[in-house]
Motif scaffolding. Structure first.
Motif, PDB file in Angstrom:
ATOM      1  N   GLU A 156      -4.416 -15.264  -2.898  1.00 10.87           N
ATOM      2  CA  GLU A 156      -3.913 -14.014  -3.470  1.00 10.87           C
ATOM      3  C   GLU A 156      -3.759 -12.934  -2.406  1.00 10.87           C
ATOM      4  OE1 GLU A 156      -3.054 -12.712  -6.993  1.00 10.87           O
ATOM      5  OE2 GLU A 156      -2.322 -14.694  -6.439  1.00 10.87           O
ATOM      6  N   PHE A 157      -4.666 -12.945  -1.429  1.00  7.26           N
ATOM      7  CA  PHE A 157      -4.526 -11.979  -0.348  1.00  7.26           C
ATOM      8  C   PHE A 157      -3.310 -12.313   0.507  1.00  7.26           C
ATOM      9  CE2 PHE A 157      -5.728 -10.104   3.853  1.00  7.26           C
ATOM     10  CZ  PHE A 157      -5.652  -8.786   3.446  1.00  7.26           C
ATOM     11  N   ASP A 158      -3.075 -13.587   0.718  1.00  6.16           N
ATOM     12  CA  ASP A 158      -1.859 -13.997   1.436  1.00  6.16           C
ATOM     13  C   ASP A 158      -0.612 -13.552   0.662  1.00  6.16           C
ATOM     14  OD1 ASP A 158      -3.364 -15.181   3.420  1.00  6.16           O
ATOM     15  OD2 ASP A 158      -3.271 -17.184   2.527  1.00  6.16           O
ATOM     16  N   ARG A 159      -0.681 -13.629  -0.653  1.00  9.11           N
ATOM     17  CA  ARG A 159       0.451 -13.179  -1.477  1.00  9.11           C
ATOM     18  C   ARG A 159       0.644 -11.668  -1.335  1.00  9.11           C
ATOM     19  NH1 ARG A 159       1.716 -11.579  -6.800  1.00  9.11           N
ATOM     20  NH2 ARG A 159      -0.476 -11.528  -7.457  1.00  9.11           N
ATOM     21  N   PHE A 160      -0.483 -10.932  -1.289  1.00 12.79           N
ATOM     22  CA  PHE A 160      -0.367  -9.480  -1.072  1.00 12.79           C
ATOM     23  C   PHE A 160       0.299  -9.189   0.269  1.00 12.79           C
ATOM     24  CE2 PHE A 160      -2.212  -5.937   1.334  1.00 12.79           C
ATOM     25  CZ  PHE A 160      -1.619  -4.878   0.645  1.00 12.79           C
ATOM     26  N   LEU A 161      -0.152  -9.870   1.329  1.00 15.37           N
ATOM     27  CA  LEU A 161       0.414  -9.620   2.654  1.00 15.37           C
ATOM     28  C   LEU A 161       1.910  -9.898   2.687  1.00 15.37           C
ATOM     29  CD1 LEU A 161      -2.349 -11.093   5.017  1.00 15.37           C
ATOM     30  CD2 LEU A 161      -1.852  -8.680   4.560  1.00 15.37           C
ATOM     31  N   SER A 162       2.351 -10.878   1.932  1.00 17.70           N
ATOM     32  CA  SER A 162       3.779 -11.215   1.921  1.00 17.70           C
ATOM     33  C   SER A 162       4.615 -10.191   1.172  1.00 17.70           C
ATOM     34  CB  SER A 162       3.990 -12.600   1.307  1.00 17.70           C
ATOM     35  OG  SER A 162       3.709 -12.588  -0.085  1.00 17.70           O
ATOM     36  N   THR A 163       3.949  -9.364   0.350  1.00 11.66           N
ATOM     37  CA  THR A 163       4.675  -8.356  -0.440  1.00 11.66           C
ATOM     38  C   THR A 163       4.183  -6.936  -0.151  1.00 11.66           C
ATOM     39  OG1 THR A 163       3.117  -8.564  -2.298  1.00 11.66           O
ATOM     40  CG2 THR A 163       5.039 -10.000  -2.325  1.00 11.66           C
ATOM     41  N   CYS A 164       3.354  -6.773   0.888  1.00 10.64           N
ATOM     42  CA  CYS A 164       2.641  -5.511   1.104  1.00 10.64           C
ATOM     43  C   CYS A 164       3.555  -4.303   1.310  1.00 10.64           C
ATOM     44  CB  CYS A 164       1.667  -5.640   2.273  1.00 10.64           C
ATOM     45  SG  CYS A 164       2.447  -5.902   3.880  1.00 10.64           S
ATOM     46  N   GLU A 165       4.763  -4.526   1.801  1.00 11.45           N
ATOM     47  CA  GLU A 165       5.646  -3.398   2.060  1.00 11.45           C
ATOM     48  C   GLU A 165       6.125  -2.718   0.773  1.00 11.45           C
ATOM     49  OE1 GLU A 165       8.680  -4.659   4.748  1.00 11.45           O
ATOM     50  OE2 GLU A 165       7.272  -5.080   6.363  1.00 11.45           O
ATOM     51  N   GLN A 166       5.805  -3.325  -0.365  1.00  9.36           N
ATOM     52  CA  GLN A 166       6.114  -2.703  -1.653  1.00  9.36           C
ATOM     53  C   GLN A 166       5.107  -1.615  -2.015  1.00  9.36           C
ATOM     54  OE1 GLN A 166       6.452  -5.634  -4.773  1.00  9.36           O
ATOM     55  NE2 GLN A 166       7.505  -7.100  -3.442  1.00  9.36           N
ATOM     56  N   PHE A 167       3.987  -1.565  -1.278  1.00  9.63           N
ATOM     57  CA  PHE A 167       2.879  -0.687  -1.649  1.00  9.63           C
ATOM     58  C   PHE A 167       2.626   0.386  -0.584  1.00  9.63           C
ATOM     59  CE2 PHE A 167       2.161  -4.891  -3.479  1.00  9.63           C
ATOM     60  CZ  PHE A 167       2.040  -4.570  -4.839  1.00  9.63           C
ATOM     61  N   ASP A 168       2.069   1.506  -1.052  1.00 11.93           N
ATOM     62  CA  ASP A 168       1.660   2.589  -0.158  1.00 11.93           C
ATOM     63  C   ASP A 168       0.166   2.530   0.156  1.00 11.93           C
ATOM     64  OD1 ASP A 168       4.268   4.084  -0.341  1.00 11.93           O
ATOM     65  OD2 ASP A 168       3.668   4.193  -2.432  1.00 11.93           O
ATOM     66  N   THR A 169      -0.596   1.926  -0.784  1.00  9.18           N
ATOM     67  CA  THR A 169      -2.050   1.983  -0.701  1.00  9.18           C
ATOM     68  C   THR A 169      -2.659   0.662  -1.150  1.00  9.18           C
ATOM     69  OG1 THR A 169      -1.895   4.317  -1.373  1.00  9.18           O
ATOM     70  CG2 THR A 169      -4.080   3.335  -1.374  1.00  9.18           C
ATOM     71  N   LEU A 170      -3.771   0.294  -0.507  1.00  4.81           N
ATOM     72  CA  LEU A 170      -4.555  -0.871  -0.913  1.00  4.81           C
ATOM     73  C   LEU A 170      -5.991  -0.423  -1.160  1.00  4.81           C
ATOM     74  CD1 LEU A 170      -4.967  -3.982  -1.259  1.00  4.81           C
ATOM     75  CD2 LEU A 170      -5.524  -4.033   1.191  1.00  4.81           C
ATOM     76  N   ILE A 171      -6.552  -0.867  -2.278  1.00  3.49           N
ATOM     77  CA  ILE A 171      -7.965  -0.603  -2.571  1.00  3.49           C
ATOM     78  C   ILE A 171      -8.727  -1.917  -2.496  1.00  3.49           C
ATOM     79  CG2 ILE A 171      -9.652   0.280  -4.229  1.00  3.49           C
ATOM     80  CD1 ILE A 171      -7.418   1.880  -5.539  1.00  3.49           C
ATOM     81  N   VAL A 172      -9.849  -1.918  -1.775  1.00  2.15           N
ATOM     82  CA  VAL A 172     -10.773  -3.053  -1.734  1.00  2.15           C
ATOM     83  C   VAL A 172     -12.178  -2.535  -2.015  1.00  2.15           C
ATOM     84  CG1 VAL A 172      -9.387  -4.448  -0.148  1.00  2.15           C
ATOM     85  CG2 VAL A 172     -11.052  -2.807   0.773  1.00  2.15           C
ATOM     86  N   LYS A 173     -13.071  -3.426  -2.377  1.00  2.00           N
ATOM     87  CA  LYS A 173     -14.444  -2.998  -2.629  1.00  2.00           C
ATOM     88  C   LYS A 173     -15.126  -2.595  -1.329  1.00  2.00           C
ATOM     89  CE  LYS A 173     -18.651  -4.191  -5.117  1.00  2.00           C
ATOM     90  NZ  LYS A 173     -19.325  -5.187  -5.989  1.00  2.00           N
ATOM     91  N   ASP A 174     -14.925  -3.403  -0.278  1.00  2.00           N
ATOM     92  CA  ASP A 174     -15.437  -3.101   1.052  1.00  2.00           C
ATOM     93  C   ASP A 174     -14.585  -3.868   2.051  1.00  2.00           C
ATOM     94  OD1 ASP A 174     -16.473  -5.796   1.064  1.00  2.00           O
ATOM     95  OD2 ASP A 174     -18.199  -5.041  -0.042  1.00  2.00           O
ATOM     96  N   PHE A 175     -14.718  -3.558   3.324  1.00  2.00           N
ATOM     97  CA  PHE A 175     -13.861  -4.182   4.332  1.00  2.00           C
ATOM     98  C   PHE A 175     -14.177  -5.661   4.535  1.00  2.00           C
ATOM     99  CE2 PHE A 175     -13.475   0.347   5.661  1.00  2.00           C
ATOM    100  CZ  PHE A 175     -12.107   0.452   5.445  1.00  2.00           C
ATOM    101  N   TYR A 176     -15.385  -6.063   4.173  1.00  2.00           N
ATOM    102  CA  TYR A 176     -15.741  -7.479   4.245  1.00  2.00           C
ATOM    103  C   TYR A 176     -14.775  -8.323   3.422  1.00  2.00           C
ATOM    104  CZ  TYR A 176     -18.355 -11.748   3.102  1.00  2.00           C
ATOM    105  OH  TYR A 176     -18.723 -13.049   2.901  1.00  2.00           O
ATOM    106  N   HIS A 177     -14.259  -7.761   2.336  1.00  2.00           N
ATOM    107  CA  HIS A 177     -13.369  -8.527   1.467  1.00  2.00           C
ATOM    108  C   HIS A 177     -11.982  -8.732   2.086  1.00  2.00           C
ATOM    109  CE1 HIS A 177     -16.469  -8.034  -1.584  1.00  2.00           C
ATOM    110  NE2 HIS A 177     -15.851  -8.989  -2.258  1.00  2.00           N
ATOM    111  N   LEU A 178     -11.681  -8.039   3.171  1.00  2.00           N
ATOM    112  CA  LEU A 178     -10.462  -8.345   3.925  1.00  2.00           C
ATOM    113  C   LEU A 178     -10.705  -9.537   4.839  1.00  2.00           C
ATOM    114  CD1 LEU A 178      -9.190  -4.806   4.967  1.00  2.00           C
ATOM    115  CD2 LEU A 178      -8.354  -6.244   3.098  1.00  2.00           C
ATOM    116  N   CYS A 179     -11.821  -9.497   5.554  1.00  2.00           N
ATOM    117  CA  CYS A 179     -12.217 -10.617   6.409  1.00  2.00           C
ATOM    118  C   CYS A 179     -13.639 -10.370   6.900  1.00  2.00           C
ATOM    119  CB  CYS A 179     -11.270 -10.769   7.600  1.00  2.00           C
ATOM    120  SG  CYS A 179     -11.632 -12.234   8.591  1.00  2.00           S
ATOM    121  N   LYS A 180     -14.448 -11.416   6.970  1.00  2.00           N
ATOM    122  CA  LYS A 180     -15.839 -11.246   7.382  1.00  2.00           C
ATOM    123  C   LYS A 180     -15.976 -11.077   8.887  1.00  2.00           C
ATOM    124  CE  LYS A 180     -16.897 -16.207   7.624  1.00  2.00           C
ATOM    125  NZ  LYS A 180     -17.780 -17.278   7.118  1.00  2.00           N
ATOM    126  N   ASN A 181     -14.926 -11.447   9.651  1.00  2.00           N
ATOM    127  CA  ASN A 181     -14.941 -11.312  11.107  1.00  2.00           C
ATOM    128  C   ASN A 181     -14.378  -9.952  11.512  1.00  2.00           C
ATOM    129  OD1 ASN A 181     -13.162 -11.637  13.774  1.00  2.00           O
ATOM    130  ND2 ASN A 181     -14.976 -12.927  13.944  1.00  2.00           N
TER     131      ASN A 181
END
Length: 222
Positions: free
Chosen positions: A50-75
């Protein structure tokens, strides 16, 4: 503003609804309207279709909300690379627990008192020479390219990347009020785990300039 939400979880039922409510409440408090949720329901950080799907369509959005940055990537480095990529596309990221990370321009002409920090994962006795070399690189950069002055230099050596022993970093945190800025070779050296890296940034309460990634600043979003 068109806003997306990303999260991974294995929760369902009431717990899942509470999670959705938390995102909606945060969006409302920050005058954001959520257009789409991208939720990976397997709870596995390394399976993020689902995150890969977001990245493929991200230019449709102005803002992204996540719970914390770990949920983007643990590294840390991969996480910051994602944040930088979205930042460069004009997408602002809000992390409910962690706040906002900004990449800013730096003023090399300003008089600042700085500390430097480096970390080396030593594989052999020969590579022990890398420690003074890293300090020399930081010294050379500050002296040649800036109007800053180095007050103290800190360096930790670890047996491997997973070794969490960072005694010099602990000393740096104790003395943080002496400095205006922290200078590092790369942000990864502060800590390679995203969650720990973010915690250290808040404990430090200083802007950090990396020779590789530039100036980074973190702030609460509330």
């Amino acid at each position: 503003m068109k806003t997306a939400v990303y999260h991974f979880t294995n929760s369902d039922g009431i717990k899942y609804q509470k999670l959705i409510d938390e995102f909606n409440e945060f969006a409302q408090a920050n005058n954001l309207t959520i257009s789409e949720f991208f939720i990976d329901k397997n709870g596995l950080v390394y399976q993020q279709s689902e995150f890969d799907r977001f990245l493929s369509t991200c230019e449709q959005f102005d803002t992204l909300i996540v719970k914390d940055f770990y949920h983007l990537c643990k590294n840390t480095m991969k996480c910051l690379s994602i944040i930088r990529e979205l930042h460069d596309k004009g997408i602002k990221i809000y992390a409910i627990k962690d706040g906002i990370i900004d990449f800013n321009n730096v003023d090399f002409s300003k008089t600042l008192k700085v500390a430097t920090y480096s970390r080396h994962w030593r594989a052999s006795k020969i590579q022990k020479t890398f420690v003074p070399l890293k300090n020399d690189i930081l010294n050379l950069f500050v002296n040649k390219e800036t109007n800053w002055s180095i007050v103290d230099q800190y360096c930790d050596e670890s047996k491997n990347e997973k070794d969490e022993t960072q005694l010099q970093l602990a000393s740096l945190l104790e003395n943080k009020d002496k400095y205006d800025l922290l200078v590092v070779n790369t942000l990864h050296e502060i800590n390679f785990k995203t969650a720990r890296f973010i915690k250290i940034l808040y404990e430090l309460n200083l802007d950090v300039y990396s020779l590789q990634e530039g100036l980074i600043r973190i702030a609460r979003s509330d």
